[in-house]
Design a protein around this motif. Structure first.
Motif, PDB file in Angstrom:
ATOM      1  N   MET A  24      49.811  12.365 -12.860  1.00 48.57           N
ATOM      2  CA  MET A  24      48.510  13.050 -12.830  1.00 48.57           C
ATOM      3  C   MET A  24      48.425  14.122 -11.751  1.00 48.57           C
ATOM      4  SD  MET A  24      45.008  12.481 -13.778  1.00 48.57           S
ATOM      5  CE  MET A  24      44.970  10.746 -14.197  1.00 48.57           C
ATOM      6  N   ASP A  25      48.003  15.295 -12.159  1.00 49.44           N
ATOM      7  CA  ASP A  25      47.691  16.360 -11.200  1.00 49.44           C
ATOM      8  C   ASP A  25      46.280  16.110 -10.683  1.00 49.44           C
ATOM      9  OD1 ASP A  25      47.857  18.653  -9.698  1.00 49.44           O
ATOM     10  OD2 ASP A  25      47.357  20.001 -11.338  1.00 49.44           O
ATOM     11  N   LEU A  26      45.948  16.695  -9.543  1.00 51.43           N
ATOM     12  CA  LEU A  26      44.597  16.467  -9.010  1.00 51.43           C
ATOM     13  C   LEU A  26      43.627  17.590  -9.347  1.00 51.43           C
ATOM     14  CD1 LEU A  26      44.950  14.802  -5.504  1.00 51.43           C
ATOM     15  CD2 LEU A  26      44.567  13.789  -7.743  1.00 51.43           C
ATOM     16  N   SER A  27      44.029  18.813  -9.116  1.00 54.29           N
ATOM     17  CA  SER A  27      43.063  19.911  -9.311  1.00 54.29           C
ATOM     18  C   SER A  27      43.052  20.346 -10.769  1.00 54.29           C
ATOM     19  CB  SER A  27      43.411  21.082  -8.415  1.00 54.29           C
ATOM     20  OG  SER A  27      44.801  21.322  -8.414  1.00 54.29           O
ATOM     21  N   MET A  28      42.007  19.952 -11.454  1.00 52.04           N
ATOM     22  CA  MET A  28      41.858  20.299 -12.858  1.00 52.04           C
ATOM     23  C   MET A  28      40.405  20.624 -13.135  1.00 52.04           C
ATOM     24  SD  MET A  28      44.285  17.493 -14.717  1.00 52.04           S
ATOM     25  CE  MET A  28      43.425  16.130 -13.925  1.00 52.04           C
ATOM     26  N   PRO A  29      40.169  21.405 -14.165  1.00 51.43           N
ATOM     27  CA  PRO A  29      38.784  21.753 -14.508  1.00 51.43           C
ATOM     28  C   PRO A  29      38.036  20.508 -14.946  1.00 51.43           C
ATOM     29  CG  PRO A  29      40.298  22.408 -16.253  1.00 51.43           C
ATOM     30  CD  PRO A  29      41.134  21.963 -15.100  1.00 51.43           C
ATOM     31  N   GLY A  30      36.726  20.546 -14.812  1.00 60.04           N
ATOM     32  CA  GLY A  30      35.918  19.403 -15.236  1.00 60.04           C
ATOM     33  C   GLY A  30      36.180  18.203 -14.355  1.00 60.04           C
ATOM     34  N   ILE A  31      36.382  17.050 -14.961  1.00 59.06           N
ATOM     35  CA  ILE A  31      36.644  15.839 -14.201  1.00 59.06           C
ATOM     36  C   ILE A  31      37.976  15.981 -13.485  1.00 59.06           C
ATOM     37  CG2 ILE A  31      37.162  13.396 -14.382  1.00 59.06           C
ATOM     38  CD1 ILE A  31      35.294  13.271 -16.718  1.00 59.06           C
ATOM     39  N   GLY A  32      37.946  15.861 -12.180  1.00 52.62           N
ATOM     40  CA  GLY A  32      39.164  16.027 -11.400  1.00 52.62           C
ATOM     41  C   GLY A  32      40.091  14.837 -11.527  1.00 52.62           C
ATOM     42  N   GLY A  33      41.243  14.948 -10.901  1.00 53.90           N
ATOM     43  CA  GLY A  33      42.253  13.918 -10.999  1.00 53.90           C
ATOM     44  C   GLY A  33      41.830  12.599 -10.374  1.00 53.90           C
ATOM     45  N   ILE A  34      41.186  12.665  -9.207  1.00 50.71           N
ATOM     46  CA  ILE A  34      40.794  11.437  -8.519  1.00 50.71           C
ATOM     47  C   ILE A  34      39.833  10.623  -9.386  1.00 50.71           C
ATOM     48  CG2 ILE A  34      39.653  10.488  -6.506  1.00 50.71           C
ATOM     49  CD1 ILE A  34      41.655  11.895  -5.156  1.00 50.71           C
ATOM     50  N   GLU A  35      38.877  11.327  -9.944  1.00 53.69           N
ATOM     51  CA  GLU A  35      37.896  10.651 -10.787  1.00 53.69           C
ATOM     52  C   GLU A  35      38.576  10.071 -12.025  1.00 53.69           C
ATOM     53  OE1 GLU A  35      34.956   9.862 -10.168  1.00 53.69           O
ATOM     54  OE2 GLU A  35      34.266   9.192 -12.157  1.00 53.69           O
ATOM     55  N   ALA A  36      39.533  10.800 -12.563  1.00 56.71           N
ATOM     56  CA  ALA A  36      40.261  10.308 -13.736  1.00 56.71           C
ATOM     57  C   ALA A  36      41.013   9.025 -13.374  1.00 56.71           C
ATOM     58  CB  ALA A  36      41.228  11.378 -14.237  1.00 56.71           C
ATOM     59  N   VAL A  37      41.603   9.006 -12.190  1.00 53.94           N
ATOM     60  CA  VAL A  37      42.302   7.795 -11.746  1.00 53.94           C
ATOM     61  C   VAL A  37      41.327   6.623 -11.708  1.00 53.94           C
ATOM     62  CG1 VAL A  37      43.434   6.691  -9.782  1.00 53.94           C
ATOM     63  CG2 VAL A  37      44.055   9.022 -10.413  1.00 53.94           C
ATOM     64  N   ARG A  38      40.181   6.862 -11.123  1.00 50.48           N
ATOM     65  CA  ARG A  38      39.166   5.805 -11.019  1.00 50.48           C
ATOM     66  C   ARG A  38      38.804   5.251 -12.396  1.00 50.48           C
ATOM     67  NH1 ARG A  38      34.407   5.101  -8.269  1.00 50.48           N
ATOM     68  NH2 ARG A  38      33.499   6.477  -9.815  1.00 50.48           N
ATOM     69  N   ARG A  39      38.550   6.161 -13.324  1.00 52.11           N
ATOM     70  CA  ARG A  39      38.104   5.718 -14.641  1.00 52.11           C
ATOM     71  C   ARG A  39      39.184   4.934 -15.374  1.00 52.11           C
ATOM     72  NH1 ARG A  39      34.240  10.403 -17.152  1.00 52.11           N
ATOM     73  NH2 ARG A  39      33.157  10.858 -15.211  1.00 52.11           N
ATOM     74  N   ILE A  40      40.389   5.446 -15.299  1.00 52.43           N
ATOM     75  CA  ILE A  40      41.469   4.764 -16.001  1.00 52.43           C
ATOM     76  C   ILE A  40      41.673   3.365 -15.411  1.00 52.43           C
ATOM     77  CG2 ILE A  40      43.970   4.755 -16.359  1.00 52.43           C
ATOM     78  CD1 ILE A  40      43.812   7.811 -16.633  1.00 52.43           C
ATOM     79  N   ARG A  41      41.641   3.282 -14.099  1.00 55.37           N
ATOM     80  CA  ARG A  41      41.836   1.996 -13.447  1.00 55.37           C
ATOM     81  C   ARG A  41      40.690   1.040 -13.758  1.00 55.37           C
ATOM     82  NH1 ARG A  41      46.149   0.079 -10.332  1.00 55.37           N
ATOM     83  NH2 ARG A  41      44.487  -0.921  -9.132  1.00 55.37           N
ATOM     84  N   GLN A  42      39.524   1.610 -13.980  1.00 61.46           N
ATOM     85  CA  GLN A  42      38.378   0.781 -14.298  1.00 61.46           C
ATOM     86  C   GLN A  42      38.572   0.158 -15.679  1.00 61.46           C
ATOM     87  OE1 GLN A  42      34.971   3.007 -13.355  1.00 61.46           O
ATOM     88  NE2 GLN A  42      33.508   1.333 -13.537  1.00 61.46           N
ATOM     89  N   TRP A  43      39.213   0.931 -16.550  1.00 63.81           N
ATOM     90  CA  TRP A  43      39.407   0.472 -17.920  1.00 63.81           C
ATOM     91  C   TRP A  43      40.604  -0.468 -18.009  1.00 63.81           C
ATOM     92  CZ3 TRP A  43      42.914   1.170 -22.059  1.00 63.81           C
ATOM     93  CH2 TRP A  43      42.383   0.822 -23.319  1.00 63.81           C
ATOM     94  N   ASP A  44      41.597  -0.176 -17.185  1.00 62.46           N
ATOM     95  CA  ASP A  44      42.789  -1.026 -17.187  1.00 62.46           C
ATOM     96  C   ASP A  44      43.243  -1.239 -15.745  1.00 62.46           C
ATOM     97  OD1 ASP A  44      45.218  -2.236 -17.270  1.00 62.46           O
ATOM     98  OD2 ASP A  44      46.218  -0.707 -18.498  1.00 62.46           O
ATOM     99  N   LYS A  45      42.921  -2.425 -15.231  1.00 63.11           N
ATOM    100  CA  LYS A  45      43.205  -2.719 -13.829  1.00 63.11           C
ATOM    101  C   LYS A  45      44.691  -2.595 -13.491  1.00 63.11           C
ATOM    102  CE  LYS A  45      39.259  -3.848 -11.908  1.00 63.11           C
ATOM    103  NZ  LYS A  45      38.711  -2.940 -10.882  1.00 63.11           N
ATOM    104  N   ALA A  46      45.530  -2.713 -14.486  1.00 60.35           N
ATOM    105  CA  ALA A  46      46.966  -2.732 -14.220  1.00 60.35           C
ATOM    106  C   ALA A  46      47.612  -1.367 -14.413  1.00 60.35           C
ATOM    107  CB  ALA A  46      47.650  -3.756 -15.122  1.00 60.35           C
ATOM    108  N   ALA A  47      46.817  -0.365 -14.745  1.00 57.80           N
ATOM    109  CA  ALA A  47      47.373   0.964 -15.027  1.00 57.80           C
ATOM    110  C   ALA A  47      48.196   1.463 -13.852  1.00 57.80           C
ATOM    111  CB  ALA A  47      46.236   1.937 -15.332  1.00 57.80           C
ATOM    112  N   LYS A  48      49.325   2.048 -14.167  1.00 56.10           N
ATOM    113  CA  LYS A  48      50.174   2.624 -13.126  1.00 56.10           C
ATOM    114  C   LYS A  48      50.048   4.145 -13.159  1.00 56.10           C
ATOM    115  CE  LYS A  48      53.448  -1.177 -12.998  1.00 56.10           C
ATOM    116  NZ  LYS A  48      54.553  -1.795 -13.738  1.00 56.10           N
TER     117      LYS A  48
END
Lengths: 220, 220
Positions: A57-81
């Motif tokens: 994952m890159d961090l600087s992206m339009p719209g939802i940034g990378g950090i937020e994307a990490v948070r959401r994915i991890r929220q959906w799947d605690k084991a996501a790498k």
DNA sequence: GGCAATCTCGTGAAATTTTCCCGGCCTGCG
DNA sequence: CGCAGGCCGGGAAAATTTCACGAGATTGCC
């Protein structure tokens, strides 16, 4: 891991850069790019659809940034790498990313081998931090990384805020009902306490510590 | 053009990103990557050594930046064809790059086809600007918007960028190979031209005009 | 209360920087 | 060629920053 190797999701808003990851990763047996995304929201959708073993994952992206994307994915799947791969050679970003749930942080200045190594480490369950960031984190730990709000007195902090907002020393002196000379003295003292040499560094520090936000730039 | 095709020099400080260019360009018959560089100074040396038909140049690099590298290369070879390929989706940067002698400006968000197209156009002697920048230039023209990039000369703009990025006047003088006195003079002149009274206002202006992005706040 | 520490505000003088004005050098242009 | 304009830097005046010092006010603590 499927029979065809580890499945990987690439997230970066620059197509040519994704091509670069892909080229590097394809040389590794056992790795397979199964999906790509160019922003945080799409990354989230793709993750749910493709269930990859690893996300790069890159961090600087339009719209939802990378950090937020990490948070959401991890929220959906605690084991996501998730391995963050970014141009930001900044311990602050790294800390944020790890705190959000990333399992690794590698800067784009790293040689391709470092990326490959980090991919393997994260897949193996380890935490992978590239050496330059390791170093920076160590330094900031040693330096005690003082936040402005910590070392400044209330008065000094107030003057700092006005310096960032108002225009001249005189105007600040006026609103605080003190002599311009005192404001100048405080200005100097603040820079000393924060360990910066110029006003430009001062503003950058303030931005980093969110004392001044981009929104606060008013006017045009 | 040699018998093996057009010779290209790639300049970008991220190895993985260079890998991306290379992968995309190799699919084009008639193109050949003959050299690479990871900063401005090396780009200059490589250009003199390899005499490529085209340079693909990133802007944000350590040490001598891309704009300055363009200037130097063009100074050495008036006919050099340089295509700037950068993440900065900013009309101001584009204007500066073209003024410094670049023959094209394409953003990294562009699809690979656009890059290839621009490469071909520049090799054919045309000026290539990617559509998003075209659009931004048109808009800012309509708005009258006198940006920093308009009123400043290329040299002044370069100094401005370094002021925002580097630390001391001395360091900037060193990377530009001029006396600290000159940098100080330019610093003063820049503030005059932009109509700001302090460095703090200068930084705020730069932020507003996206010359400095909040993301770009290096170090810790 | 008494005491020490800290914060605030100011003065004055030295050190440094900023600013302004200058001339020389180069380049592009009519 | 003459001219305009950008680039480079010297010199000196003007302004600012920095440093040392101190006097009152406030706070926290014994």
């Amino acid at each position: 891991m499927s029979d065809a190797g580890w499945a990987i999701l690439l997230v970066d808003d620059h197509a040519v850069v994704r091509e670069g990851y892909r080229s590097v990763l394809q040389k590794q047996p056992g790795l397979r790019v199964v999906a790509e995304a160019s922003d945080g929201a799409e990354a989230y959708r793709q993750f749910k659809a493709a269930k990859p073993d690893l996300v790069i994952m890159d961090l600087s992206m339009p719209g939802i940034g990378g950090i937020e994307a990490v948070r959401r994915i991890r929220q959906w799947d605690k084991a996501a790498k998730i391995l963050v791969f970014t141009m930001h050679q900044n311990a602050g970003f790294a800390a944020q990313a790890i705190r959000a749930g990333a399992r690794g942080y590698v800067t784009k200045t790293s040689p391709p081998e470092t990326l490959v190594r980090a991919v393997m480490d994260v897949l193996a369950g380890k935490i992978a931090i590239s050496p330059d960031i390791d170093h920076e984190l160590a330094l900031s730990r040693l330096a005690g990384e003082s936040s402005a709000a910590d070392v400044l007195t209330a008065r000094e902090f107030e003057v700092l805020r006005l310096l960032l907002a108002e225009r001249t020393t005189e105007e600040i002196a006026e609103t605080l009902h003190v002599s311009p000379k005192t404001v100048a003295n405080l200005h100097s003292l603040i820079k000393d306490k924060l360990g910066v040499g110029s006003d430009i560094e001062l503003v950058r520090l303030a931005l980093r510590q969110k004392i001044l936000t981009e929104i606060d730039l008013g006017e045009a």
